[in-house]
Design a protein around this motif. Structure first.
Motif, PDB file in Angstrom:
ATOM      1  N   ILE A  61       0.843  -1.190   0.000  1.00  0.00           N
ATOM      2  CA  ILE A  61       0.000   0.000   0.000  1.00  0.00           C
ATOM      3  C   ILE A  61       0.880   1.244   0.000  1.00  0.00           C
ATOM      4  N   ALA A  62       0.521   2.220  -0.836  1.00  0.00           N
ATOM      5  CA  ALA A  62       1.185   3.528  -0.869  1.00  0.00           C
ATOM      6  C   ALA A  62       0.083   4.573  -0.881  1.00  0.00           C
ATOM      7  N   SER A  63      -0.159   5.172   0.257  1.00  0.00           N
ATOM      8  CA  SER A  63      -1.369   5.988   0.433  1.00  0.00           C
ATOM      9  C   SER A  63      -1.056   7.303   1.129  1.00  0.00           C
ATOM     10  N   SER A  64      -2.002   8.223   1.030  1.00  0.00           N
ATOM     11  CA  SER A  64      -1.921   9.454   1.818  1.00  0.00           C
ATOM     12  C   SER A  64      -2.418   9.224   3.239  1.00  0.00           C
ATOM     13  N   LYS A  65      -3.015   8.072   3.501  1.00  0.00           N
ATOM     14  CA  LYS A  65      -3.516   7.763   4.838  1.00  0.00           C
ATOM     15  C   LYS A  65      -2.365   7.612   5.827  1.00  0.00           C
ATOM     16  N   THR A  66      -2.695   7.694   7.119  1.00  0.00           N
ATOM     17  CA  THR A  66      -1.690   7.543   8.163  1.00  0.00           C
ATOM     18  C   THR A  66      -1.381   6.074   8.405  1.00  0.00           C
ATOM     19  N   ALA A  67      -0.281   5.843   9.115  1.00  0.00           N
ATOM     20  CA  ALA A  67       0.091   4.473   9.464  1.00  0.00           C
ATOM     21  C   ALA A  67      -0.994   3.809  10.301  1.00  0.00           C
ATOM     22  N   ALA A  68      -1.622   4.568  11.203  1.00  0.00           N
ATOM     23  CA  ALA A  68      -2.675   4.007  12.045  1.00  0.00           C
ATOM     24  C   ALA A  68      -3.865   3.548  11.211  1.00  0.00           C
ATOM     25  N   GLU A  69      -4.223   4.329  10.185  1.00  0.00           N
ATOM     26  CA  GLU A  69      -5.330   3.938   9.305  1.00  0.00           C
ATOM     27  C   GLU A  69      -4.967   2.723   8.452  1.00  0.00           C
ATOM     28  N   ILE A  70      -3.761   2.750   7.891  1.00  0.00           N
ATOM     29  CA  ILE A  70      -3.366   1.690   6.960  1.00  0.00           C
ATOM     30  C   ILE A  70      -3.225   0.355   7.682  1.00  0.00           C
ATOM     31  N   ALA A  71      -2.705   0.361   8.909  1.00  0.00           N
ATOM     32  CA  ALA A  71      -2.512  -0.893   9.637  1.00  0.00           C
ATOM     33  C   ALA A  71      -3.825  -1.654   9.782  1.00  0.00           C
ATOM     34  N   ILE A  72      -4.914  -0.940  10.042  1.00  0.00           N
ATOM     35  CA  ILE A  72      -6.222  -1.584  10.171  1.00  0.00           C
ATOM     36  C   ILE A  72      -6.689  -2.114   8.821  1.00  0.00           C
ATOM     37  N   LEU A  73      -6.523  -1.306   7.771  1.00  0.00           N
ATOM     38  CA  LEU A  73      -6.917  -1.757   6.435  1.00  0.00           C
ATOM     39  C   LEU A  73      -6.081  -2.941   5.977  1.00  0.00           C
ATOM     40  N   GLN A  74      -4.796  -2.933   6.307  1.00  0.00           N
ATOM     41  CA  GLN A  74      -3.936  -4.065   5.956  1.00  0.00           C
ATOM     42  C   GLN A  74      -4.492  -5.381   6.510  1.00  0.00           C
ATOM     43  N   GLN A  75      -4.919  -5.352   7.753  1.00  0.00           N
ATOM     44  CA  GLN A  75      -5.478  -6.556   8.370  1.00  0.00           C
ATOM     45  C   GLN A  75      -6.726  -7.008   7.624  1.00  0.00           C
ATOM     46  N   ARG A  76      -7.604  -6.077   7.306  1.00  0.00           N
ATOM     47  CA  ARG A  76      -8.849  -6.422   6.631  1.00  0.00           C
ATOM     48  C   ARG A  76      -8.599  -6.943   5.217  1.00  0.00           C
ATOM     49  N   LEU A  77      -7.542  -6.435   4.584  1.00  0.00           N
ATOM     50  CA  LEU A  77      -7.218  -6.838   3.216  1.00  0.00           C
ATOM     51  C   LEU A  77      -6.318  -8.073   3.167  1.00  0.00           C
ATOM     52  N   GLY A  78      -5.840  -8.516   4.315  1.00  0.00           N
ATOM     53  CA  GLY A  78      -4.937  -9.663   4.351  1.00  0.00           C
ATOM     54  C   GLY A  78      -3.532  -9.349   3.896  1.00  0.00           C
ATOM     55  N   LEU A  79      -3.056  -8.124   4.158  1.00  0.00           N
ATOM     56  CA  LEU A  79      -1.753  -7.683   3.649  1.00  0.00           C
ATOM     57  C   LEU A  79      -0.754  -7.356   4.763  1.00  0.00           C
ATOM     58  N   SER A  80      -1.008  -7.810   5.974  1.00  0.00           N
ATOM     59  CA  SER A  80      -0.182  -7.413   7.118  1.00  0.00           C
ATOM     60  C   SER A  80       1.239  -7.957   7.069  1.00  0.00           C
ATOM     61  N   ALA A  81       1.520  -8.892   6.171  1.00  0.00           N
ATOM     62  CA  ALA A  81       2.882  -9.444   6.069  1.00  0.00           C
ATOM     63  C   ALA A  81       3.831  -8.526   5.316  1.00  0.00           C
ATOM     64  N   PHE A  82       3.296  -7.441   4.738  1.00  0.00           N
ATOM     65  CA  PHE A  82       4.110  -6.576   3.880  1.00  0.00           C
ATOM     66  C   PHE A  82       4.307  -5.200   4.506  1.00  0.00           C
ATOM     67  N   PRO A  83       5.402  -4.522   4.167  1.00  0.00           N
ATOM     68  CA  PRO A  83       5.547  -3.117   4.569  1.00  0.00           C
ATOM     69  C   PRO A  83       4.552  -2.249   3.815  1.00  0.00           C
ATOM     70  N   PHE A  84       4.418  -1.000   4.242  1.00  0.00           N
ATOM     71  CA  PHE A  84       3.548  -0.074   3.513  1.00  0.00           C
ATOM     72  C   PHE A  84       4.101   1.335   3.580  1.00  0.00           C
ATOM     73  N   PRO A 107     -16.050   9.286  14.040  1.00  0.00           N
ATOM     74  CA  PRO A 107     -15.082  10.003  14.886  1.00  0.00           C
ATOM     75  C   PRO A 107     -13.838   9.180  15.198  1.00  0.00           C
ATOM     76  N   GLN A 108     -13.993   7.865  15.388  1.00  0.00           N
ATOM     77  CA  GLN A 108     -12.834   7.013  15.656  1.00  0.00           C
ATOM     78  C   GLN A 108     -11.897   6.967  14.458  1.00  0.00           C
ATOM     79  N   GLU A 109     -12.454   6.853  13.246  1.00  0.00           N
ATOM     80  CA  GLU A 109     -11.620   6.851  12.034  1.00  0.00           C
ATOM     81  C   GLU A 109     -10.919   8.191  11.858  1.00  0.00           C
ATOM     82  N   ALA A 110     -11.620   9.279  12.186  1.00  0.00           N
ATOM     83  CA  ALA A 110     -11.006  10.604  12.085  1.00  0.00           C
ATOM     84  C   ALA A 110      -9.836  10.743  13.053  1.00  0.00           C
ATOM     85  N   ARG A 111      -9.978  10.141  14.225  1.00  0.00           N
ATOM     86  CA  ARG A 111      -8.896  10.190  15.208  1.00  0.00           C
ATOM     87  C   ARG A 111      -7.641   9.507  14.662  1.00  0.00           C
TER      88      ARG A 111
END
Length: 273
Positions: A45-68, A128-132
């Motif tokens: 993943i290469a995104s404008s999102k933060t690391a906190a946002e991407i880490a959650i999406l990585q889990q849902r997408l099954g991509l947690s084994a990779f850097p981002f 609000p949690q996602e915004a945080r």
């Protein structure tokens, strides 16, 4: 032509690419996510999102084994097993916010640091949690530009004097350190992969916005996904045969691009339908 058996690194934007711009769904891309997982090909993943946002999406997408890559290239985060600290490129968040604070008197804009969780949630369509999570930033600041285009040029110049730069994303402008981009981070990470695995990798990148252009230009092959709400983007004509422009938007266009490069027979059938 590329195959699923190649030494391949795939870099992908999220919003408007792998994720639908409005619903954030990736349903149309799930068959390809399954194929890439079965082939054990890294999807980074290469995104404008933060690391906190991407880490959650990585889990849902099954991509947690990779850097981002987070925040448009300002940060690279590695999986725990790699035992490698996160890397920050350019200015840190506190320095960026401090520089922007002094520019408020001359330009009209609002950044995430100027808003609370509820306001950012309204801007993005988040809870609000996602915004945080979106406000837990390391090296970039998204902002809503409220001034005219002439002032925008002056704003860019004022940022440059502070060794900062401005790029346009799907929803916001993003202020980062000079030289920071998804492309620079992708090149750094590709070299890291090659040293780690002692082999050469071919790179394929997918994205839809202006902030994705450095990423697409850095890759051996690129998919420029048709954007939902912006003008068509341009890349150098020298990329003939290595650049594909999708007809569809979002995750459907993302899958279309992978069809083109990795399933050429299917791509030709679709083109004639």
């Amino acid at each position: 032509m590329l195959t699923l058996k190649d030494n391949l690194l795939i870099f992908t934007d999220l919003d408007g690419s792998l994720l639908d711009h409005d619903s954030y769904s990736w349903q149309a891309a799930q068959p390809w996510l399954d194929r890439l997982s079965a082939a054990r090909l890294p999807l980074i993943i290469a995104s404008s999102k933060t690391a906190a946002e991407i880490a959650i999406l990585q889990q849902r997408l099954g991509l947690s084994a990779f850097p981002f890559i987070a925040e448009n290239g300002a940060q690279i985060v590695f999986p725990p097993g790699w035992r490698h600290p996160a890397r920050i490129f350019g200015a840190d968040y506190a320095a960026i916010v401090n520089a922007l604070h002094h520019l408020h008197a001359s330009f009209a804009f609002r950044g995430f640091a100027d808003a609370d969780d509820a306001t950012v949630a309204q801007w993005c369509g988040f809870t609000p949690q996602e915004a945080r999570l979106a406000r837990q930033r390391a090296g970039s600041e998204p902002l809503c530009w409220l001034d005219d285009q002439q002032q925008l040029a002056h704003f860019r110049h004022a940022l440059a004097q502070q060794r900062l730069t401005l790029t346009r994303g799907g929803r916001f402008y993003h202020v980062m350190g000079r030289g920071v981009s998804k492309g620079r981070a992708a090149r750094w990470l590709t070299r890291h992969y090659q040293l780690r695995h002692q082999r050469v990798f071919t790179t394929l990148a997918l994205g839809d916005g202006p902030n994705d252009l450095p990423l697409l230009q850095s890759a051996d092959y690129a998919v420029l996904i048709r954007a939902l709400r912006s003008e068509p983007l341009s890349l150098p004509a020298t990329r003939r045969g290595r650049l594909y422009r999708s007809r569809q938007t979002g995750p459907a266009g993302w899958s279309e691009g992978l069809d083109h490069f990795l399933l050429p027979g299917k791509a030709r059938r679709i083109a004639h339908e």
